[in-house]
Design an enzyme around this catalytic site. Sequence first.
Site: not given
Ligand code: GLC
Length: 729
Positions: A263
Amino acid sequence: MTNEQLEKLLSELSLEEKLGQLTQVEANFYLEHTGSDVTGPEANIGLAPDDLKLMGSVLNCVGADNCIQLQKAFMENHPHHIPLLIMQDVIHGYRTQYPVPLGLACSFNDDLTEACARMAAKEASLEGVHVTFGPMVDISRDARWGRCMESCGEDVTLTKRMGSAMVRGFVHDGGENTVASCVKHFCAYGAPEAGRDYNNVELSERTLRQTYLPGYKAALDAGARWIMPSFNSIGHLPMTANGYILKDILRDEWGFDGAIISDYNAYREIQWHGAAESMKDVAEITRHNGVDMEMMSATTFLHSKELLEEGRITMEEINTSVMRILQEKNRLGLFENPYRFADKTAAESYILSTSCRELAQQAAEESAVLLKNEGALLPFGKDMKKLALIGPFAAEKGIKGAWACAGRDEETVSVYEGIKTMLPDVEILVDAGCSYNLLNDTPIDVLTANAERAAALAKEADAVLLCIGEYQDYSGEGNSRCEIRLPLQQRILAEKVLKENPNAAVLLFGGRPQDITDIEPMARAILYMWQPGTMGGAAAARLVFGEVAPSGKLSMTFPRSVGQEPIYYAHQTTGRPVADPNIPGAPFPYTSRYLDMPTSPLYAFGYGLSYTTFEYSPVTLDTDTLTVDGTITASATVKNTGNVTAKESVQFYVRDLIGTVARPVKELKDFKKITLAPGEEIVVSFTITEEDLRYWGKDLTYGSDAGTFHAFIGPDSNTQNYAEFKLVK
Ligand code: GLC
């Protein structure tokens, strides 16, 4: 490309090129205007301009022009012209938004959910997206956690079914206008202590395997080729550094051969968790634990060379991850066509087209849950002359939900617009009455005066629709709440308005179960719209005026108070169950109770009313003895005993009365959505096999026990309509 060609390409790459393939950055590192917002704590992650020529992937690039322009320029500069993978959060629609997933799960409609994801994939792929960071299948049992809006709710079976349907919709046959799926957030992100986002998760291995892992496994089995570890730690070990779950379970037990992407900045956050000394240590830990791509941090790119020289990681580990990325790009045909389905003209004609809007509207209609309807107040008659439309969501267009990708509030149909379009001759008196702000910032005397002004409108109208709830920006990531009651100003407004007119119904918006215990007694009717997406107001109009009957069933339990959280139907009895969960403290003081409140929820999982009534016959079984390789068919006759055609989600639960460990009071095993005309009846049957009865027992083996079970068929998780059977071995 063939695998041999991929191997050859890999062998020709420099170390920097390999490390670049393992790194994902924001598209705005390359483009001024990407059409999308940054979705995490963006910072300078330490890359030099020349490093950017080597990256493997970008996120948050919206628009066919942007994606084509970015890809073209990037490939010209890359030494081996390896295309970027373009990834995006397409969670509940790309531009045409359907309801937030917690709402869509209330439809209990696999086909509808798949169709919505299919539509989203087509809009996204035409705009140049290759992979979506979806579905999110984190089991959510605590309404304080703001990201429950992104989930499919509290139940394992519902999450498996809805999550798999979304993957099928995104991935389809891998053909035209599909996107690859990255299931998230692995794992148990939905169980943070205190309901506070990003917090530690404490789960037994049994609960992890029994409740929290099956949704991800189902999404992978349905075709997701990517998986994203979650921000949280489990038992104090950050998931991005959790080799037991990422390697022993995901890779070795499940045989997952796709790619793992972290993430946003989660690599660096291993250090912020205090579980690594330096970013170099982070790069080593994540390499050993088999995380392949690093999102929006550069520990892999900046520190792997030294780690290799010091013998702390191996080139084989790097090559394994790089090969996974190249294979996923190859699987999407990017080497042959780096732009894939990006097509501005086709996008412009398909996006927000009538077919997209109609599907989004149907989804909003089937997601809405009728919580109360005293004296069949709803549906309102279309022959009324004057409607008072009151509350902060009466004319609000910010009802599409959080994580709305390229969705735009200005393209969302408000409740006012929906009703005005449907009933142009009805006089609509509109008064917001108060703000939707979470925390009150208005003096009480002003609040009261505004509420009294709105109440005066209510008094003179034939009927009242009070539109209140939680604004879309108050759920979603980083938006946990300690209090889940309606904001003070809305409670004052409701109290003033609802008593002024007996024909007053509440239209509730929000991205989570809310504590509406204050207003529930005052409201004769309550229809929960969730955050219904682009066509929310049009759906609300059709539901309120009876062009379609509500059929939604709660995907997540509604508490009487936040003090009950986490609360869910598949709970344990405990050794001291409360005899009557609706009576505080009854009948014996030393029971699992609250002194000040019943233990029962305000509305149970699976609950939802209709404009008709359904009658369920007692459950019948074709046999009451199940053998290991046999089956039992459980059936009930469901009859529409009202006077409108409507849909009903018939739910099938099983209770294992005795296990080698305590078992839940019931578990949803299947559901079927049916449509019945007035007076029509249908036999609904479900099949039980020994496999359905397996669980993680005392010694953590997965299996079933001979013994006694109850098979329930009913309208919600409170049903006591069951038949008993035995499993014999
Ligand atoms: C965010 C979220 C995740 C998302 C990623 C990209 O922090 O936790 O669900 O896919 O970043 O946007």
